[in-house]
Design a protein around this motif. Structure first.
Motif, PDB file in Angstrom:
ATOM      1  N   UNK A 190     115.679  61.499 -35.883  1.00 11.96           N
ATOM      2  CA  UNK A 190     115.229  61.216 -34.529  1.00 11.96           C
ATOM      3  C   UNK A 190     114.589  62.454 -33.909  1.00 11.96           C
ATOM      4  N   UNK A 191     113.556  62.216 -33.106  1.00 13.81           N
ATOM      5  CA  UNK A 191     112.982  63.315 -32.340  1.00 13.81           C
ATOM      6  C   UNK A 191     113.978  63.766 -31.273  1.00 13.81           C
ATOM      7  N   UNK A 192     113.881  65.020 -30.868  1.00  9.92           N
ATOM      8  CA  UNK A 192     114.751  65.520 -29.813  1.00  9.92           C
ATOM      9  C   UNK A 192     114.552  64.720 -28.538  1.00  9.92           C
ATOM     10  N   UNK A 193     115.629  64.493 -27.807  1.00  4.27           N
ATOM     11  CA  UNK A 193     115.559  63.642 -26.621  1.00  4.27           C
ATOM     12  C   UNK A 193     114.584  64.164 -25.579  1.00  4.27           C
ATOM     13  N   UNK A 194     114.460  65.488 -25.465  1.00  2.00           N
ATOM     14  CA  UNK A 194     113.583  66.055 -24.445  1.00  2.00           C
ATOM     15  C   UNK A 194     112.192  66.364 -24.964  1.00  2.00           C
ATOM     16  N   UNK A 195     111.902  65.987 -26.201  1.00  2.28           N
ATOM     17  CA  UNK A 195     110.582  66.266 -26.761  1.00  2.28           C
ATOM     18  C   UNK A 195     109.571  65.234 -26.293  1.00  2.28           C
ATOM     19  N   UNK A 196     108.310  65.648 -26.298  1.00  2.00           N
ATOM     20  CA  UNK A 196     107.232  64.758 -25.885  1.00  2.00           C
ATOM     21  C   UNK A 196     107.026  63.675 -26.949  1.00  2.00           C
ATOM     22  N   UNK A 197     107.027  62.447 -26.539  1.00  2.00           N
ATOM     23  CA  UNK A 197     106.823  61.350 -27.479  1.00  2.00           C
ATOM     24  C   UNK A 197     108.076  60.886 -28.177  1.00  2.00           C
ATOM     25  N   UNK A 198     109.264  61.346 -27.749  1.00  2.00           N
ATOM     26  CA  UNK A 198     110.496  60.880 -28.369  1.00  2.00           C
ATOM     27  C   UNK A 198     110.718  59.401 -28.096  1.00  2.00           C
ATOM     28  N   UNK A 199     110.279  58.927 -26.938  1.00  2.00           N
ATOM     29  CA  UNK A 199     110.393  57.521 -26.564  1.00  2.00           C
ATOM     30  C   UNK A 199     108.997  56.996 -26.231  1.00  2.00           C
ATOM     31  N   UNK A 200     108.842  55.717 -26.372  1.00  2.00           N
ATOM     32  CA  UNK A 200     107.541  55.143 -26.084  1.00  2.00           C
ATOM     33  C   UNK A 200     107.594  53.635 -26.012  1.00  2.00           C
ATOM     34  N   UNK A 201     106.437  53.064 -25.779  1.00  2.00           N
ATOM     35  CA  UNK A 201     106.284  51.615 -25.685  1.00  2.00           C
ATOM     36  C   UNK A 201     105.365  51.150 -26.797  1.00  2.00           C
ATOM     37  N   UNK A 202     105.646  49.969 -27.305  1.00  2.00           N
ATOM     38  CA  UNK A 202     104.926  49.472 -28.466  1.00  2.00           C
ATOM     39  C   UNK A 202     104.579  48.010 -28.269  1.00  2.00           C
ATOM     40  N   UNK A 203     103.368  47.673 -28.603  1.00  2.00           N
ATOM     41  CA  UNK A 203     102.946  46.282 -28.604  1.00  2.00           C
ATOM     42  C   UNK A 203     103.569  45.579 -29.803  1.00  2.00           C
ATOM     43  N   UNK A 204     104.272  44.462 -29.633  1.00  2.00           N
ATOM     44  CA  UNK A 204     104.882  43.781 -30.785  1.00  2.00           C
ATOM     45  C   UNK A 204     103.887  43.403 -31.870  1.00  2.00           C
ATOM     46  N   UNK A 205     102.612  43.251 -31.513  1.00  2.00           N
ATOM     47  CA  UNK A 205     101.593  42.910 -32.504  1.00  2.00           C
ATOM     48  C   UNK A 205     101.442  44.007 -33.547  1.00  2.00           C
ATOM     49  N   UNK A 206     101.763  45.248 -33.179  1.00  2.00           N
ATOM     50  CA  UNK A 206     101.590  46.373 -34.094  1.00  2.00           C
ATOM     51  C   UNK A 206     102.722  46.510 -35.106  1.00  2.00           C
ATOM     52  N   UNK A 207     103.780  45.739 -34.978  1.00  2.00           N
ATOM     53  CA  UNK A 207     104.932  45.856 -35.884  1.00  2.00           C
ATOM     54  C   UNK A 207     104.603  45.192 -37.215  1.00  2.00           C
ATOM     55  N   UNK A 208     104.778  45.916 -38.291  1.00  2.00           N
ATOM     56  CA  UNK A 208     104.585  45.343 -39.622  1.00  2.00           C
ATOM     57  C   UNK A 208     105.753  44.449 -40.004  1.00  2.00           C
ATOM     58  N   UNK A 209     106.951  45.001 -39.943  1.00  2.00           N
ATOM     59  CA  UNK A 209     108.165  44.270 -40.251  1.00  2.00           C
ATOM     60  C   UNK A 209     109.352  45.182 -39.943  1.00  2.00           C
ATOM     61  N   UNK A 210     110.561  44.666 -40.131  1.00  2.00           N
ATOM     62  CA  UNK A 210     111.757  45.494 -39.950  1.00  2.00           C
ATOM     63  C   UNK A 210     111.881  46.468 -41.112  1.00  2.00           C
ATOM     64  N   UNK A 211     112.559  47.570 -40.884  1.00  2.00           N
ATOM     65  CA  UNK A 211     112.787  48.570 -41.929  1.00  2.00           C
ATOM     66  C   UNK A 211     114.290  48.801 -42.087  1.00  2.00           C
ATOM     67  N   UNK A 212     114.673  49.255 -43.271  1.00  2.00           N
ATOM     68  CA  UNK A 212     116.077  49.506 -43.587  1.00  2.00           C
ATOM     69  C   UNK A 212     116.317  51.012 -43.564  1.00  2.00           C
ATOM     70  N   UNK A 213     116.961  51.491 -42.532  1.00  2.00           N
ATOM     71  CA  UNK A 213     117.238  52.915 -42.349  1.00  2.00           C
ATOM     72  C   UNK A 213     118.724  53.153 -42.611  1.00  2.00           C
ATOM     73  N   UNK A 214     119.025  54.065 -43.539  1.00  2.00           N
ATOM     74  CA  UNK A 214     120.409  54.346 -43.938  1.00  2.00           C
ATOM     75  C   UNK A 214     120.741  55.793 -43.594  1.00  2.00           C
ATOM     76  N   UNK A 215     121.890  56.062 -42.998  1.00  2.00           N
ATOM     77  CA  UNK A 215     122.249  57.450 -42.677  1.00  2.00           C
ATOM     78  C   UNK A 215     122.352  58.324 -43.922  1.00  2.00           C
TER      79      UNK A 215
END
Length: 522
Positions: free
Chosen positions: A366-391
Motif C-alpha cells: 500500500x502507498x503511504x496514507x499521506x502520500x499523493x495519490x494513495x487514494x483516488x476515484x475510479x470509473x467502474x468501466x476501467x476495472x478489468x476484473x477482481x484480483x487475488x492479493x495474498x499477504x
C-alpha cells in the motif's frame, strides 16, 4: 480431498512457503503454439527445480516418517507377518512353533521411523513431459474427458430413488420429462426478467444496483470522517474526477477537457448513494464471459486495471473502499445536463522491491496514507476484473499493535507487503502472458499491422488516478438504460512490457506481420 481442493491449496501455497526454509534452500482450456512452447519451457524448468530440490534440500534435512505413517506401516506388517505365519503353520506346523518371539522382534524393529525423501520415480513425475505433446496431438484434455459420461450414472440413480422399484422404467421417463419442462419454464422466466436483473446480463461490462435507499448527505458524510487521512480533499477530488469524466466524453481533445471548473459539478439534493456490491463482467482468455463480484466489506475487494506506465508493468491494483453513485448536474452556461455517475473509492497499491528471482510473484504494498495519490476515484468501466492479493506473511504486519491510523482505509490489518497471485485461475494466468489470451482484446491492439482499423481512432489512456479519455458510462438520469463498454476492448498497450514472455517477443513479432491477419476461429 478432491483434486480441485488440492489445486486451491497449491494456488495459495507460495506465500505460505515463502521463507519457510533458510535462504540457501529457498526456491488451459485453450492452447496455441505459443502457449504450448511456454508449457514446454516451464515443464523443463520444473523438472530441473525438482531434481535440484531433491539433491540439495532433501539431503540437507533428516526427514522421518510421521507417527501416523509408522503406525499404519506397522499394522500392515503385523498383518502380513500373521498371514505368513498362519500359512507356514498349515504347511509345516513343527517348523514354526519356536519362532513367535523372533518374528515379533523383527516387526518391532521395523516400527522405527524411516528416513523419507522426495520420490521422483512415480508416474505423475514421469508423465509431466508428455502433456504438451499430447495436447498437440489430441487437443486439450477437457475435449476428450470422460468425466461427463462417467458422472451421468448419478442422474439415473437419483431418479430411481423416487420410483416404487417396480414399474420404474415408465416412472423414470415421467421424471425426466417433468424436469425438462421445469427447466424450460425457469429459463423462460429468467429471460423475461433479464431487463430487471441487469447483473446477470453478460453483455454489459458491470452492474451496480439502482437502489437509493442507502444514502448520506455529503456534508454529513464528510463531517463524520473528519481527520481521516483517506478523506483528505475528498469532496474537491471527487468533483474533479467527475468533471474530467464528463468533459472527456464531450471533447476529444484532452486540452479542452482539462480546462474545467469543478464548480460546474452540482449534486442533486446534495446526496451520495452507497452500494454493497459491484458485479464486473469480463471476457476470459478462451472467449467466454465470466463475472467477479466486488464487496468492500469482504476479502473480495481487490481489483486490477490497465496501467499506462511501462515501468510498473501492465496492471495497477487497488483495494475498493466504497461503491457509490451520485446524481449530478453539470452547469455549462445556460445549459444544465443531468448525469447519474457511478464511481469506486479506492486505495492504490504500488510496486514493492521484488526478489531477483524471475519466477517470483509480483510484490506490491500500500502507498503511504499521506502520500499523493494513495487514494483516488475510479470509473467502474476501467476495472478489468477482481484480483487475488495474498499477504506476504514472512514480512509481518504493518501495525504490530493492531491500531491503524485510518478507519476508512482499515489499515490496522495491513501487511508490509503482498503477493499478486497470478495462478488463481486460468484466465488470470493468461493475463500475465500478455497478448496470448484470445479473449483479452486489449492486449492484441498493439500487435495489429499498420493501417488496420484500430489505427483510425485510438482511445485515450487511463491514468493512475482512474481518469480516462473515452467515457461511455455517462447517462441521462431520466433514461437509465445503458450498456457501458469495458476498458478491455478499448485501451492500447505495449507488448514488450511483460517480462514473463520476453523469450517469445521476437516470435510474436514475426507472427503478427502485415501479411498476417488475426483469425481466431482457425
Amino acid at each position: 480431498m478432491a483434486a480441485r481442493n488440492f489445486e486451491d491449496l497449491l494456488q495459495c501455497a507460495i506465500p505460505v512457503f515463502d521463507d519457510l526454509l533458510p535462504r540457501p534452500h529457498d526456491t488451459l482450456h485453450m492452447h496455441s503454439d505459443l502457449t504450448l512452447d511456454i508449457l514446454d519451457q516451464t515443464t523443463t524448468e520444473l523438472g530441473k527445480q525438482f531434481r535440484r530440490f531433491k539433491a540439495n534440500v532433501c539431503t540437507a534435512y533428516d526427514a522421518r516418517e510421521l507417527d501416523k505413517e509408522v503406525n499404519t506401516r506397522s499394522r500392515r506388517q503385523a498383518k502380513e507377518a500373521a498371514r505368513q505365519t498362519q500359512a507356514g503353520k498349515g504347511k509345516n506346523p513343527s517348523k514354526h512353533e519356536d519362532k513367535p518371539d523372533g518374528m515379533a522382534e523383527s516387526v518391532e524393529r521395523n516400527v522405527l521411523h524411516r528416513k523419507v525423501s522426495l520420490n521422483l520415480h512415480t508416474y505423475k513425475f514421469h508423465s509431466l513431459g508428455d502433456y504438451a505433446l499430447c495436447i498437440r496431438r489430441l487437443g486439450t484434455t477437457d475435449s476428450y474427458s470422460t468425466e461427463a459420461g462417467e458422472l451421468e450414472h448419478r442422474t439415473g440413480k437419483q431418479r430411481y430413488l423416487r420410483t416404487d422399484r417396480k414399474t420404474f422404467v415408465h416412472q423414470l421417463t415421467q421424471i425426466e420429462r417433468h424436469q425438462t419442462r421445469i427447466r424450460r419454464i425457469k429459463n423462460h422466466l429468467q429471460q423475461s426478467q433479464s431487463h430487471e436483473a441487469a447483473d446477470s446480463d453478460p453483455t454489459i461490462h458491470h452492474h451496480i444496483g439502482l437502489s437509493e435507499k442507502i444514502n448520506d448527505n455529503i456534508g454529513s458524510h464528510l463531517r463524520l470522517r473528519e481527520g481521516d487521512p483517506a478523506m483528505k480533499n475528498y469532496f474537491s477530488r471527487l468533483k474533479d474526477h467527475l468533471l474530467q469524466r464528463v468533459l472527456s466524453s464531450q471533447f476529444a481533445d484532452l486540452d479542452q477537457a482539462a480546462h474545467g471548473d469543478i464548480n460546474q459539478i452540482l449534486f442533486k439534493r446534495n446526496r451520495i448513494f452507497h452500494h454493497n456490491i459491484a458485479c464486473i463482467n469480463y471476457t476470459t482468455y478462451d472467449t467466454r464471459r465470466d463475472q467477479d463480484v466486488i464487496n468492500p466489506k469482504t476479502s473480495h475487494c481487490n481489483i486490477m486495471v490497465l496501467s499506462s506506465s511501462s515501468e510498473s508493468g501492465h496492471y495497477h491494483y487497488a483495494n475498493v473502499l466504497g461503491i457509490h453513485h451520485v446524481n449530478t448536474v453539470v452547469v455549462r452556461g445556460s445549459y444544465q445536463t443531468p448525469h447519474q455517475m457511478e464511481f469506486l473509492f479506492v486505495r492504490w497499491y504500488e510496486a514493492a522491491d521484488a526478489d531477483s528471482c524471475r519466477m517470483a510473484l509480483d510484490h506490491i504494498c500500500f502507498s503511504l496514507l499521506d502520500s499523493e495519490g494513495a487514494f483516488g476515484f475510479l470509473n467502474p468501466v476501467d476495472v478489468l476484473r477482481a484480483s487475488h492479493i495474498i499477504p506476504h506473511f514472512s514480512k509481518g504486519m504493518h501495525h504490530a499493535d493492531g491500531r491503524g491510523l485510518s478507519g476508512m482505509a482499515r489499515d490496522r490489518g495491513d501487511w508490509q507487503e503482498y503477493f499478486v497471485n497470478r495462478f488463481v485461475d486460468r484466465d488470470m494466468l493468461m493475463r500475465f502472458h500478455y497478448g496470448l489470451g484470445v479473449g483479452h482484446v486489449y492486449s492484441h491492439q498493439d500487435m495489429l499491422p499498420v493501417g488496420s482499423p484500430s489505427d483510425v481512432s485510438s482511445p485515450q489512456e487511463i491514468t493512475v488516478d482512474g481518469r480516462e479519455g473515452d467515457e461511455h458510462e455517462e447517462i441521462d438520469s431520466e433514461n437509465s438504460e445503458y450498456e457501458p463498454t469495458g476498458v478491455e476492448e478499448e485501451v492500447l498497450f505495449d507488448q514488450e512490457q511483460n517480462g514473463s514472455t520476453e523469450s517469445i517477443i521476437e516470435e510474436l513479432d514475426n507472427m503478427f506481420t502485415i501479411e498476417h491477419k488475426l483469425d481466431y476461429e482457425s
